[in-house]
Design an enzyme around this catalytic site. Structure first.
Site, PDB file in Angstrom:
ATOM      1  N   GLU A   4      14.675  12.315 -21.679  1.00 18.30           N
ATOM      2  CA  GLU A   4      13.399  12.170 -22.405  1.00 18.30           C
ATOM      3  C   GLU A   4      13.565  11.264 -23.623  1.00 18.30           C
ATOM      4  OE1 GLU A   4      10.042  12.308 -22.635  1.00 18.30           O
ATOM      5  OE2 GLU A   4       9.816  14.488 -22.557  1.00 18.30           O
ATOM      6  N   ARG A   6      12.150  17.232 -20.375  1.00 23.86           N
ATOM      7  CA  ARG A   6      12.630  16.508 -19.190  1.00 23.86           C
ATOM      8  C   ARG A   6      13.970  15.843 -19.474  1.00 23.86           C
ATOM      9  NH1 ARG A   6       7.326  13.329 -16.962  1.00 23.86           N
ATOM     10  NH2 ARG A   6       7.994  11.828 -18.499  1.00 23.86           N
ATOM     11  N   ARG A   9       4.151   8.821 -27.854  1.00 22.39           N
ATOM     12  CA  ARG A   9       4.062   7.613 -27.038  1.00 22.39           C
ATOM     13  C   ARG A   9       2.992   6.709 -27.640  1.00 22.39           C
ATOM     14  NH1 ARG A   9       7.996   9.735 -25.440  1.00 22.39           N
ATOM     15  NH2 ARG A   9       8.714  10.081 -23.301  1.00 22.39           N
ATOM     16  N   TYR A  33      15.024   3.040 -14.134  1.00 18.75           N
ATOM     17  CA  TYR A  33      13.794   2.242 -14.209  1.00 18.75           C
ATOM     18  C   TYR A  33      13.878   1.248 -15.382  1.00 18.75           C
ATOM     19  CZ  TYR A  33       8.949   1.052 -15.152  1.00 18.75           C
ATOM     20  OH  TYR A  33       7.784   0.365 -15.413  1.00 18.75           O
ATOM     21  N   LEU A  64       0.813  -1.225   0.000  1.00 18.12           N
ATOM     22  CA  LEU A  64       0.000   0.000   0.000  1.00 18.12           C
ATOM     23  C   LEU A  64       0.849   1.279   0.000  1.00 18.12           C
ATOM     24  CD1 LEU A  64      -2.978  -1.003   2.373  1.00 18.12           C
ATOM     25  CD2 LEU A  64      -2.839  -1.172  -0.119  1.00 18.12           C
ATOM     26  N   ALA A 110       6.072  -2.812  -7.933  1.00 16.96           N
ATOM     27  CA  ALA A 110       7.345  -2.240  -8.387  1.00 16.96           C
ATOM     28  C   ALA A 110       7.384  -0.743  -8.110  1.00 16.96           C
ATOM     29  CB  ALA A 110       7.491  -2.453  -9.900  1.00 16.96           C
TER      30      ALA A 110
HETATM   31  N1  UDP Z   1       4.501  15.114 -20.311  1.00 20.21           N
HETATM   32  C1  UDP Z   1       4.109  16.440 -20.498  1.00 20.21           C
HETATM   33  N2  UDP Z   1       3.451  17.057 -19.469  1.00 20.21           N
HETATM   34  C2  UDP Z   1       3.141  16.454 -18.286  1.00 20.21           C
HETATM   35  C3  UDP Z   1       3.554  15.112 -18.114  1.00 20.21           C
HETATM   36  C4  UDP Z   1       4.227  14.479 -19.149  1.00 20.21           C
HETATM   37  O1  UDP Z   1       4.384  17.028 -21.544  1.00 20.21           O
HETATM   38  O2  UDP Z   1       2.526  17.093 -17.411  1.00 20.21           O
HETATM   39  C5  UDP Z   1       5.183  14.397 -21.409  1.00 20.21           C
HETATM   40  C6  UDP Z   1       6.533  13.822 -21.011  1.00 20.21           C
HETATM   41  O3  UDP Z   1       7.560  14.764 -21.184  1.00 20.21           O
HETATM   42  C7  UDP Z   1       6.658  12.641 -21.958  1.00 20.21           C
HETATM   43  C8  UDP Z   1       5.218  12.202 -22.195  1.00 20.21           C
HETATM   44  O4  UDP Z   1       4.408  13.278 -21.760  1.00 20.21           O
HETATM   45  O5  UDP Z   1       7.202  13.025 -23.183  1.00 20.21           O
HETATM   46  C9  UDP Z   1       4.843  10.954 -21.427  1.00 20.21           C
HETATM   47  O6  UDP Z   1       5.207  11.156 -20.084  1.00 20.21           O
HETATM   48  P1  UDP Z   1       4.911  10.050 -18.994  1.00 20.21           P
HETATM   49  O7  UDP Z   1       5.542  10.496 -17.726  1.00 20.21           O
HETATM   50  O8  UDP Z   1       3.460   9.780 -18.982  1.00 20.21           O
HETATM   51  O9  UDP Z   1       5.623   8.741 -19.575  1.00 20.21           O
HETATM   52  P2  UDP Z   1       7.153   8.391 -20.001  1.00 20.21           P
HETATM   53  O10 UDP Z   1       7.879   9.661 -20.335  1.00 20.21           O
HETATM   54  O11 UDP Z   1       7.729   7.672 -18.865  1.00 20.21           O
HETATM   55  O12 UDP Z   1       6.980   7.545 -21.225  1.00 20.21           O
END
Ligand code: UDP
Length: 309
Positions: free
Chosen positions: A268, A265, A207, A140, A33, A74
Protein backbone atom coordinates in the site's frame (compact mmCIF):
# COMPACT_ATOMS: atom_id res chain seq x y z
CA UNK A 1 -5.50 13.70 -38.80
CA UNK A 2 -5.64 9.94 -38.25
CA UNK A 3 -5.34 8.94 -34.60
CA UNK A 4 -5.20 5.39 -33.23
CA UNK A 5 -6.38 4.90 -29.65
CA UNK A 6 -5.33 1.52 -28.24
CA UNK A 7 -7.63 0.48 -25.42
CA UNK A 8 -10.26 2.82 -26.85
CA UNK A 9 -13.10 0.62 -25.55
CA UNK A 10 -11.79 0.90 -22.01
CA UNK A 11 -12.56 3.31 -19.22
CA UNK A 12 -10.07 6.11 -19.97
CA UNK A 13 -9.53 5.26 -23.66
CA UNK A 14 -13.21 5.58 -24.53
CA UNK A 15 -13.35 9.10 -23.03
CA UNK A 16 -10.24 10.05 -25.02
CA UNK A 17 -11.98 8.80 -28.18
CA UNK A 18 -15.04 10.96 -27.39
CA UNK A 19 -12.87 14.04 -26.88
CA UNK A 20 -10.87 13.45 -30.09
CA UNK A 21 -14.05 12.97 -32.12
CA UNK A 22 -15.44 16.20 -30.69
CA UNK A 23 -12.24 17.84 -31.94
CA UNK A 24 -12.95 16.45 -35.45
CA UNK A 25 -10.15 13.88 -35.51
CA UNK A 26 -10.42 10.70 -37.54
CA UNK A 27 -10.25 8.06 -34.81
CA UNK A 28 -9.52 4.32 -34.98
CA UNK A 29 -9.88 2.13 -31.89
CA UNK A 30 -7.89 -1.04 -31.28
CA UNK A 31 -9.08 -3.10 -28.32
CA UNK A 32 -9.11 -6.81 -27.48
CA UNK A 33 -12.23 -6.28 -25.31
CA UNK A 34 -10.64 -8.14 -22.39
CA UNK A 35 -11.83 -5.38 -20.07
CA UNK A 36 -13.16 -2.80 -22.53
CA UNK A 37 -16.74 -2.85 -23.80
CA UNK A 38 -17.76 -2.48 -27.45
CA UNK A 39 -20.69 -0.21 -26.57
CA UNK A 40 -18.32 2.29 -24.94
CA UNK A 41 -16.74 3.00 -28.31
CA UNK A 42 -18.06 6.18 -29.87
CA UNK A 43 -19.99 5.33 -33.08
CA UNK A 44 -17.90 7.96 -34.87
CA UNK A 45 -14.74 5.82 -34.51
CA UNK A 46 -13.56 2.82 -36.57
CA UNK A 47 -13.28 -0.24 -34.34
CA UNK A 48 -10.86 -3.18 -34.68
CA UNK A 49 -10.88 -6.08 -32.25
CA UNK A 50 -7.19 -6.75 -32.00
CA UNK A 51 -4.57 -7.36 -29.31
CA UNK A 52 -1.57 -5.05 -28.86
CA UNK A 53 0.58 -8.19 -28.69
CA UNK A 54 -0.49 -9.48 -32.14
CA UNK A 55 2.60 -10.02 -34.23
CA UNK A 56 0.96 -8.87 -37.46
CA UNK A 57 0.31 -5.43 -36.00
CA UNK A 58 3.19 -3.84 -37.94
CA UNK A 59 1.61 -4.71 -41.30
CA UNK A 60 -1.69 -3.29 -40.08
CA UNK A 61 -0.02 -0.02 -39.04
CA UNK A 62 1.74 0.27 -42.41
CA UNK A 63 -1.58 -0.24 -44.16
CA UNK A 64 -3.53 2.22 -41.96
CA UNK A 65 -0.87 4.99 -41.85
CA UNK A 66 -1.80 6.54 -38.48
CA UNK A 67 -0.45 10.03 -37.79
CA UNK A 68 -0.69 9.69 -34.01
CA UNK A 69 -1.06 6.90 -31.47
CA UNK A 70 -2.59 7.25 -28.00
CA UNK A 71 -1.54 4.09 -26.18
CA UNK A 72 -3.98 3.25 -23.38
CA UNK A 73 -4.32 -0.52 -23.73
CA UNK A 74 -2.69 -2.15 -20.71
CA UNK A 75 -3.04 -4.30 -17.65
CA UNK A 76 -4.20 -1.49 -15.35
CA UNK A 77 -4.32 -2.67 -11.75
CA UNK A 78 -1.70 -2.89 -9.03
CA UNK A 79 -3.33 -5.92 -7.38
CA UNK A 80 -3.48 -7.94 -10.62
CA UNK A 81 0.16 -7.13 -11.31
CA UNK A 82 1.14 -8.54 -7.93
CA UNK A 83 -0.96 -11.66 -8.48
CA UNK A 84 0.22 -12.18 -12.07
CA UNK A 85 3.49 -10.38 -12.88
CA UNK A 86 3.90 -12.29 -16.14
CA UNK A 87 0.59 -11.04 -17.58
CA UNK A 88 1.40 -7.49 -16.47
CA UNK A 89 4.78 -7.63 -18.19
CA UNK A 90 3.33 -9.24 -21.32
CA UNK A 91 0.69 -6.50 -21.77
CA UNK A 92 2.54 -3.49 -20.46
CA UNK A 93 6.04 -4.11 -21.77
CA UNK A 94 5.81 -6.56 -24.66
CA UNK A 95 2.54 -4.98 -25.88
CA UNK A 96 4.06 -1.50 -25.71
CA UNK A 97 7.22 -2.49 -27.58
CA UNK A 98 5.07 -4.10 -30.27
CA UNK A 99 3.17 -0.80 -30.68
CA UNK A 100 6.40 1.23 -30.68
CA UNK A 101 7.96 -0.97 -33.37
CA UNK A 102 4.85 -0.68 -35.52
CA UNK A 103 4.79 3.09 -34.92
CA UNK A 104 8.35 3.77 -35.98
CA UNK A 105 8.16 1.43 -38.98
CA UNK A 106 4.96 3.07 -40.23
CA UNK A 107 6.00 6.71 -39.69
CA UNK A 108 3.76 7.65 -36.73
CA UNK A 109 4.49 11.26 -35.69
CA UNK A 110 3.98 10.91 -31.93
CA UNK A 111 2.96 8.35 -29.32
CA UNK A 112 1.12 9.51 -26.20
CA UNK A 113 1.54 6.94 -23.45
CA UNK A 114 -0.62 6.24 -20.40
CA UNK A 115 1.84 6.06 -17.52
CA UNK A 116 1.00 6.22 -13.86
CA UNK A 117 1.76 7.77 -10.47
CA UNK A 118 2.62 4.18 -9.52
CA UNK A 119 6.09 4.79 -11.04
CA UNK A 120 6.97 6.81 -7.91
CA UNK A 121 5.99 4.42 -5.13
CA UNK A 122 5.95 5.91 -1.63
CA UNK A 123 7.98 9.14 -1.71
CA UNK A 124 9.31 11.33 1.06
CA UNK A 125 8.58 14.57 -0.80
CA UNK A 126 5.02 15.69 -1.40
CA UNK A 127 3.56 16.83 -3.71
CA UNK A 128 5.47 14.53 -6.06
CA UNK A 129 7.02 16.29 -9.01
CA UNK A 130 8.31 14.64 -12.16
CA UNK A 131 11.91 14.58 -10.92
CA UNK A 132 11.24 12.76 -7.64
CA UNK A 133 12.86 9.38 -7.05
CA UNK A 134 11.09 6.49 -8.68
CA UNK A 135 10.70 3.45 -6.48
CA UNK A 136 7.68 1.54 -7.77
CA UNK A 137 6.02 -0.61 -5.11
CA UNK A 138 4.35 -2.99 -7.58
CA UNK A 139 5.01 -4.78 -10.85
CA UNK A 140 2.46 -2.43 -12.41
CA UNK A 141 4.52 0.63 -11.37
CA UNK A 142 7.65 -1.10 -12.58
CA UNK A 143 6.15 -1.99 -15.96
CA UNK A 144 4.96 1.61 -16.49
CA UNK A 145 8.37 3.00 -15.53
CA UNK A 146 10.05 0.52 -17.88
CA UNK A 147 7.58 1.62 -20.58
CA UNK A 148 8.71 5.21 -20.16
CA UNK A 149 12.34 4.13 -20.53
CA UNK A 150 11.46 2.33 -23.76
CA UNK A 151 9.82 5.50 -25.10
CA UNK A 152 12.91 7.50 -24.19
CA UNK A 153 15.19 5.03 -25.95
CA UNK A 154 12.94 4.80 -29.00
CA UNK A 155 13.17 8.56 -29.23
CA UNK A 156 16.96 8.59 -28.84
CA UNK A 157 17.48 5.69 -31.23
CA UNK A 158 14.82 6.20 -33.89
CA UNK A 159 13.59 9.77 -33.34
CA UNK A 160 10.04 8.63 -32.48
CA UNK A 161 8.35 11.47 -30.55
CA UNK A 162 6.46 10.75 -27.36
CA UNK A 163 4.70 12.26 -24.36
CA UNK A 164 4.14 10.09 -21.28
CA UNK A 165 1.33 11.09 -18.92
CA UNK A 166 1.59 9.89 -15.33
CA UNK A 167 -1.99 9.65 -14.23
CA UNK A 168 -2.98 10.17 -10.62
CA UNK A 169 -6.03 8.12 -9.47
CA UNK A 170 -8.52 8.44 -12.30
CA UNK A 171 -12.28 8.06 -11.70
CA UNK A 172 -15.48 8.64 -13.63
CA UNK A 173 -18.19 7.07 -15.75
CA UNK A 174 -17.56 3.63 -17.28
CA UNK A 175 -15.00 2.67 -14.63
CA UNK A 176 -15.40 -0.78 -13.23
CA UNK A 177 -18.25 -1.72 -15.54
CA UNK A 178 -16.43 -4.99 -16.09
CA UNK A 179 -15.11 -5.83 -12.66
CA UNK A 180 -12.07 -3.49 -12.61
CA UNK A 181 -12.23 -0.22 -10.83
CA UNK A 182 -10.66 2.02 -8.29
CA UNK A 183 -11.97 2.94 -4.89
CA UNK A 184 -14.37 5.61 -6.19
CA UNK A 185 -16.16 3.30 -8.59
CA UNK A 186 -16.34 0.56 -5.91
CA UNK A 187 -17.72 2.97 -3.32
CA UNK A 188 -20.22 4.47 -5.81
CA UNK A 189 -21.56 1.05 -6.76
CA UNK A 190 -21.87 0.03 -3.12
CA UNK A 191 -23.46 3.27 -1.94
CA UNK A 192 -25.98 3.37 -4.77
CA UNK A 193 -27.06 -0.18 -3.85
CA UNK A 194 -27.02 0.45 -0.08
CA UNK A 195 -24.14 -1.95 0.67
CA UNK A 196 -21.44 -1.36 3.33
CA UNK A 197 -18.05 0.03 2.31
CA UNK A 198 -14.76 -1.69 3.08
CA UNK A 199 -11.77 0.42 4.07
CA UNK A 200 -8.30 -1.10 3.92
CA UNK A 201 -6.31 0.15 6.93
CA UNK A 202 -7.61 3.15 8.88
CA UNK A 203 -8.63 5.27 5.88
CA UNK A 204 -5.98 7.93 6.52
CA UNK A 205 -4.19 6.99 3.28
CA UNK A 206 -4.50 9.67 0.61
CA UNK A 207 -4.78 9.83 -3.16
CA UNK A 208 -4.98 12.55 -5.80
CA UNK A 209 -8.28 11.82 -7.56
CA UNK A 210 -8.69 13.16 -11.09
CA UNK A 211 -11.85 13.10 -13.19
CA UNK A 212 -11.60 11.10 -16.42
CA UNK A 213 -12.67 14.02 -18.63
CA UNK A 214 -9.67 16.00 -17.39
CA UNK A 215 -7.41 13.07 -18.28
CA UNK A 216 -8.93 12.87 -21.77
CA UNK A 217 -8.30 16.60 -22.25
CA UNK A 218 -4.65 16.17 -21.19
CA UNK A 219 -4.19 13.43 -23.80
CA UNK A 220 -5.54 15.70 -26.53
CA UNK A 221 -3.20 18.51 -25.50
CA UNK A 222 -0.25 16.07 -25.43
CA UNK A 223 -0.80 15.07 -29.07
CA UNK A 224 0.10 18.49 -30.42
CA UNK A 225 2.08 20.17 -27.63
CA UNK A 226 5.32 21.90 -28.44
CA UNK A 227 6.89 20.16 -25.42
CA UNK A 228 7.57 16.49 -26.11
CA UNK A 229 9.82 13.56 -25.29
CA UNK A 230 9.24 13.78 -21.58
CA UNK A 231 6.80 12.76 -18.86
CA UNK A 232 4.12 14.86 -17.15
CA UNK A 233 2.00 14.34 -14.07
CA UNK A 234 -1.72 14.54 -14.78
CA UNK A 235 -3.35 15.32 -11.46
CA UNK A 236 -5.38 17.82 -9.45
CA UNK A 237 -2.53 18.45 -6.98
CA UNK A 238 -5.08 17.94 -4.18
CA UNK A 239 -4.76 15.24 -1.53
CA UNK A 240 -7.91 13.45 -0.37
CA UNK A 241 -7.96 10.72 2.28
CA UNK A 242 -10.30 7.73 2.05
CA UNK A 243 -12.09 9.08 5.15
CA UNK A 244 -12.64 12.43 3.40
CA UNK A 245 -13.82 10.63 0.31
CA UNK A 246 -16.49 8.84 2.34
CA UNK A 247 -17.58 12.20 3.79
CA UNK A 248 -17.88 13.73 0.30
CA UNK A 249 -19.88 10.73 -0.91
CA UNK A 250 -22.20 10.95 2.12
CA UNK A 251 -22.86 14.64 1.48
CA UNK A 252 -23.55 14.11 -2.22
CA UNK A 253 -25.83 11.12 -1.76
CA UNK A 254 -27.21 12.37 1.55
CA UNK A 255 -26.76 9.12 3.43
CA UNK A 256 -24.05 7.72 5.71
CA UNK A 257 -22.94 4.23 4.67
CA UNK A 258 -21.88 1.46 7.05
CA UNK A 259 -18.09 1.12 6.92
CA UNK A 260 -16.07 -2.02 7.74
CA UNK A 261 -12.34 -1.77 8.40
CA UNK A 262 -10.00 -4.57 7.31
CA UNK A 263 -6.21 -5.01 7.15
CA UNK A 264 -4.17 -2.67 4.98
CA UNK A 265 -3.42 -3.99 1.47
CA UNK A 266 0.07 -5.34 0.74
CA UNK A 267 2.44 -2.81 -0.91
CA UNK A 268 0.00 0.00 0.00
CA UNK A 269 1.14 3.55 -0.76
CA UNK A 270 0.29 5.75 2.24
CA UNK A 271 0.17 9.20 0.64
CA UNK A 272 -0.06 10.35 -2.94
CA UNK A 273 -0.46 13.84 -4.37
CA UNK A 274 1.17 15.03 -7.58
CA UNK A 275 2.41 18.44 -8.63
CA UNK A 276 0.79 19.41 -11.96
CA UNK A 277 2.66 22.66 -12.74
CA UNK A 278 4.64 21.17 -15.64
CA UNK A 279 1.52 19.95 -17.47
CA UNK A 280 -0.20 23.29 -16.85
CA UNK A 281 2.72 25.20 -18.31
CA UNK A 282 3.91 22.92 -21.11
CA UNK A 283 0.69 21.26 -22.23
CA UNK A 284 -1.52 24.31 -21.62
CA UNK A 285 -3.86 22.06 -19.71
CA UNK A 286 -5.48 22.27 -16.32
CA UNK A 287 -8.01 20.17 -14.44
CA UNK A 288 -11.53 21.55 -14.67
CA UNK A 289 -13.07 19.36 -11.92
CA UNK A 290 -12.54 19.05 -8.16
CA UNK A 291 -13.33 15.73 -6.42
CA UNK A 292 -16.66 17.22 -5.35
CA UNK A 293 -17.69 18.39 -8.83
CA UNK A 294 -16.37 15.32 -10.68
CA UNK A 295 -17.95 12.91 -8.22
CA UNK A 296 -21.22 14.86 -8.27
CA UNK A 297 -21.34 14.63 -12.07
CA UNK A 298 -20.47 10.94 -12.08
CA UNK A 299 -23.17 10.13 -9.51
CA UNK A 300 -25.79 12.15 -11.40
CA UNK A 301 -24.94 10.26 -14.62
CA UNK A 302 -25.16 6.92 -12.83
CA UNK A 303 -28.47 7.78 -11.18
CA UNK A 304 -29.86 8.92 -14.56
CA UNK A 305 -28.82 5.59 -16.11
CA UNK A 306 -30.36 3.60 -13.24
CA UNK A 307 -33.69 5.46 -13.46
CA UNK A 308 -33.72 5.16 -17.29
CA UNK A 309 -33.23 1.35 -17.20
N1 UDP B 1 -9.49 1.21 -0.86
C1 UDP B 1 -10.35 0.98 0.21
N2 UDP B 1 -11.46 0.22 -0.03
C2 UDP B 1 -11.78 -0.31 -1.24
C3 UDP B 1 -10.89 -0.07 -2.31
C4 UDP B 1 -9.76 0.69 -2.08
O1 UDP B 1 -10.09 1.43 1.32
O2 UDP B 1 -12.83 -0.98 -1.37
C5 UDP B 1 -8.29 2.06 -0.66
C6 UDP B 1 -6.99 1.37 -1.04
O3 UDP B 1 -6.47 0.64 0.05
C7 UDP B 1 -6.11 2.55 -1.42
C8 UDP B 1 -7.09 3.58 -1.96
O4 UDP B 1 -8.38 3.16 -1.53
O5 UDP B 1 -5.48 3.10 -0.30
C9 UDP B 1 -7.08 3.67 -3.47
O6 UDP B 1 -7.22 2.37 -3.98
P1 UDP B 1 -7.28 2.12 -5.54
O7 UDP B 1 -7.28 0.65 -5.75
O8 UDP B 1 -8.41 2.89 -6.09
O9 UDP B 1 -5.94 2.79 -6.09
P2 UDP B 1 -4.36 2.57 -5.78
O10 UDP B 1 -4.20 1.97 -4.42
O11 UDP B 1 -3.86 1.72 -6.86
O12 UDP B 1 -3.81 3.96 -5.81
Amino acid sequence: MKVLVTGGAGFIGSHIVDTLIQANMQVTVLDNLSTGLRHHVNPGAWFFKKDIRDLDIKEWFVQEKFDYVVHQAAQTTVTHSLANPFYDCDSNIFGLVNILEASRLSGVKRVVFASSAAVYGDTETLPIDEHCDKNPASFYGLSKLTGERYLEMYHQTFGLEYVALRYANVYGDRQGDKGEGGVISLFAQKMLSGKPLTVYGDGSQTRDFIYVKDVAAANCQALFSRAANRSFNVSTATETSIQELIRIFSQLIDYSPAVGYVAQRPNEIQRSVLNNQAAKKELQWQPAYTVQTGLGLMLRNQQTRVSAS
